[in-house]
Design a protein around this motif. Sequence first.
Motif, PDB file in Angstrom:
ATOM      1  N   UNK A   1      39.218  55.866  43.095  1.00  0.00           N
ATOM      2  CA  UNK A   1      39.178  54.727  44.005  1.00  0.00           C
ATOM      3  C   UNK A   1      37.751  54.214  44.185  1.00  0.00           C
ATOM      4  N   UNK A   2      36.781  55.101  44.105  1.00  0.00           N
ATOM      5  CA  UNK A   2      35.396  54.702  44.285  1.00  0.00           C
ATOM      6  C   UNK A   2      34.706  54.285  43.002  1.00  0.00           C
ATOM      7  N   UNK A   3      35.360  54.472  41.858  1.00  0.00           N
ATOM      8  CA  UNK A   3      34.740  54.162  40.572  1.00  0.00           C
ATOM      9  C   UNK A   3      35.803  53.585  39.649  1.00  0.00           C
ATOM     10  N   UNK A   4      35.895  52.254  39.585  1.00  0.00           N
ATOM     11  CA  UNK A   4      36.940  51.635  38.785  1.00  0.00           C
ATOM     12  C   UNK A   4      36.714  51.784  37.279  1.00  0.00           C
ATOM     13  N   UNK A   5      35.559  52.302  36.871  1.00  0.00           N
ATOM     14  CA  UNK A   5      35.317  52.572  35.455  1.00  0.00           C
ATOM     15  C   UNK A   5      36.339  53.597  34.956  1.00  0.00           C
ATOM     16  N   UNK A   6      36.687  54.554  35.813  1.00  0.00           N
ATOM     17  CA  UNK A   6      37.669  55.570  35.429  1.00  0.00           C
ATOM     18  C   UNK A   6      39.022  54.931  35.138  1.00  0.00           C
TER      19      UNK A   6
ATOM     20  N   UNK B   1      34.493  43.887  32.241  1.00  0.00           N
ATOM     21  CA  UNK B   1      34.556  42.795  33.209  1.00  0.00           C
ATOM     22  C   UNK B   1      35.909  42.091  33.136  1.00  0.00           C
ATOM     23  N   UNK B   2      36.410  41.900  31.911  1.00  0.00           N
ATOM     24  CA  UNK B   2      37.719  41.258  31.739  1.00  0.00           C
ATOM     25  C   UNK B   2      38.814  42.113  32.370  1.00  0.00           C
ATOM     26  N   UNK B   3      38.745  43.433  32.146  1.00  0.00           N
ATOM     27  CA  UNK B   3      39.719  44.337  32.760  1.00  0.00           C
ATOM     28  C   UNK B   3      39.662  44.205  34.283  1.00  0.00           C
ATOM     29  N   UNK B   4      38.455  44.158  34.832  1.00  0.00           N
ATOM     30  CA  UNK B   4      38.290  44.012  36.286  1.00  0.00           C
ATOM     31  C   UNK B   4      38.925  42.715  36.767  1.00  0.00           C
ATOM     32  N   UNK B   5      38.698  41.633  36.044  1.00  0.00           N
ATOM     33  CA  UNK B   5      39.277  40.341  36.404  1.00  0.00           C
ATOM     34  C   UNK B   5      40.801  40.416  36.376  1.00  0.00           C
ATOM     35  N   UNK B   6      41.350  41.018  35.342  1.00  0.00           N
ATOM     36  CA  UNK B   6      42.810  41.148  35.211  1.00  0.00           C
ATOM     37  C   UNK B   6      43.412  42.047  36.281  1.00  0.00           C
TER      38      UNK B   6
ATOM     39  N   UNK C   1      42.032  42.612  39.434  1.00  0.00           N
ATOM     40  CA  UNK C   1      41.507  42.266  40.756  1.00  0.00           C
ATOM     41  C   UNK C   1      40.528  43.309  41.279  1.00  0.00           C
ATOM     42  N   UNK C   2      39.675  43.765  40.396  1.00  0.00           N
ATOM     43  CA  UNK C   2      38.629  44.730  40.739  1.00  0.00           C
ATOM     44  C   UNK C   2      37.275  44.046  40.615  1.00  0.00           C
ATOM     45  N   UNK C   3      36.341  44.489  41.404  1.00  0.00           N
ATOM     46  CA  UNK C   3      34.977  43.968  41.293  1.00  0.00           C
ATOM     47  C   UNK C   3      34.210  44.871  40.327  1.00  0.00           C
ATOM     48  N   UNK C   4      33.658  44.289  39.265  1.00  0.00           N
ATOM     49  CA  UNK C   4      32.949  45.130  38.290  1.00  0.00           C
ATOM     50  C   UNK C   4      31.677  45.731  38.882  1.00  0.00           C
TER      51      UNK C   4
ATOM     52  N   UNK D   1      36.172  37.446  25.436  1.00  0.00           N
ATOM     53  CA  UNK D   1      35.088  38.281  25.961  1.00  0.00           C
ATOM     54  C   UNK D   1      34.204  37.493  26.911  1.00  0.00           C
ATOM     55  N   UNK D   2      33.935  36.239  26.605  1.00  0.00           N
ATOM     56  CA  UNK D   2      33.046  35.440  27.441  1.00  0.00           C
ATOM     57  C   UNK D   2      33.828  34.792  28.575  1.00  0.00           C
ATOM     58  N   UNK D   3      34.150  35.587  29.559  1.00  0.00           N
ATOM     59  CA  UNK D   3      34.911  35.128  30.713  1.00  0.00           C
ATOM     60  C   UNK D   3      33.930  34.947  31.870  1.00  0.00           C
ATOM     61  N   UNK D   4      33.932  33.744  32.490  1.00  0.00           N
ATOM     62  CA  UNK D   4      33.031  33.576  33.626  1.00  0.00           C
ATOM     63  C   UNK D   4      33.459  34.492  34.767  1.00  0.00           C
ATOM     64  N   UNK D   5      32.484  35.144  35.367  1.00  0.00           N
ATOM     65  CA  UNK D   5      32.775  36.081  36.444  1.00  0.00           C
ATOM     66  C   UNK D   5      32.974  35.320  37.756  1.00  0.00           C
ATOM     67  N   UNK D   6      34.073  35.608  38.465  1.00  0.00           N
ATOM     68  CA  UNK D   6      34.277  34.960  39.767  1.00  0.00           C
ATOM     69  C   UNK D   6      33.367  35.518  40.856  1.00  0.00           C
ATOM     70  N   UNK D   7      32.638  36.584  40.539  1.00  0.00           N
ATOM     71  CA  UNK D   7      31.774  37.232  41.535  1.00  0.00           C
ATOM     72  C   UNK D   7      30.343  36.723  41.492  1.00  0.00           C
ATOM     73  N   UNK D   8      30.045  35.814  40.588  1.00  0.00           N
ATOM     74  CA  UNK D   8      28.670  35.276  40.493  1.00  0.00           C
ATOM     75  C   UNK D   8      28.444  34.176  41.482  1.00  0.00           C
TER      76      UNK D   8
END
Length: 143
Positions: free
Chosen positions: A51-56, A83-88, A90-93, A136-143
């Motif tokens: 839960x604390x590390x979405x890389x896992x 980053x794409x996985x995070x976007x898909x 709903x995780x913040x990279x 791969x070149x997906x604009x980040x919604x967190x920027x």
Amino acid sequence: MDDPFLIDKMRNEKEGILLWALEGLHRLIQNNYQFTISERTAANLKEAMEQGNNILGFLKSEGYFEIRQGAKCKSTDFYKVYERWCLDNLEKPLAASTFIHHLKDNQKSLGIVYDDKCIGTNRGFHNVDVDLFLPIDVPSPWD
């Protein structure tokens, strides 16, 4: 609810409490001073870490990358897929440096190898194949 008579109850059970503590100490000595971790505790710890590390979670995912002997991947491309996985999902990279450090620290267990000159002069990982069909070149919604 606080028990105002708890000290009296404990005072009446002091011999039992002392015996219980000594039994625990003997078990700890027999186990070379290592506390045993129950399966439930280990599962709770693993869940809390995930839960604390979405890389896992990303590393357990399918369809974004593949661990394949002989493949090579630039660090930047691998991070973009994360980053794409995070976007898909709903995780913040996490920061790119955090992502790369996690992979480098766990490369042996993941079956990958970090290399400063993996592809030409670019840093990257051996044995990682990213899915080239994902944008791969997906604009980040967190920027």
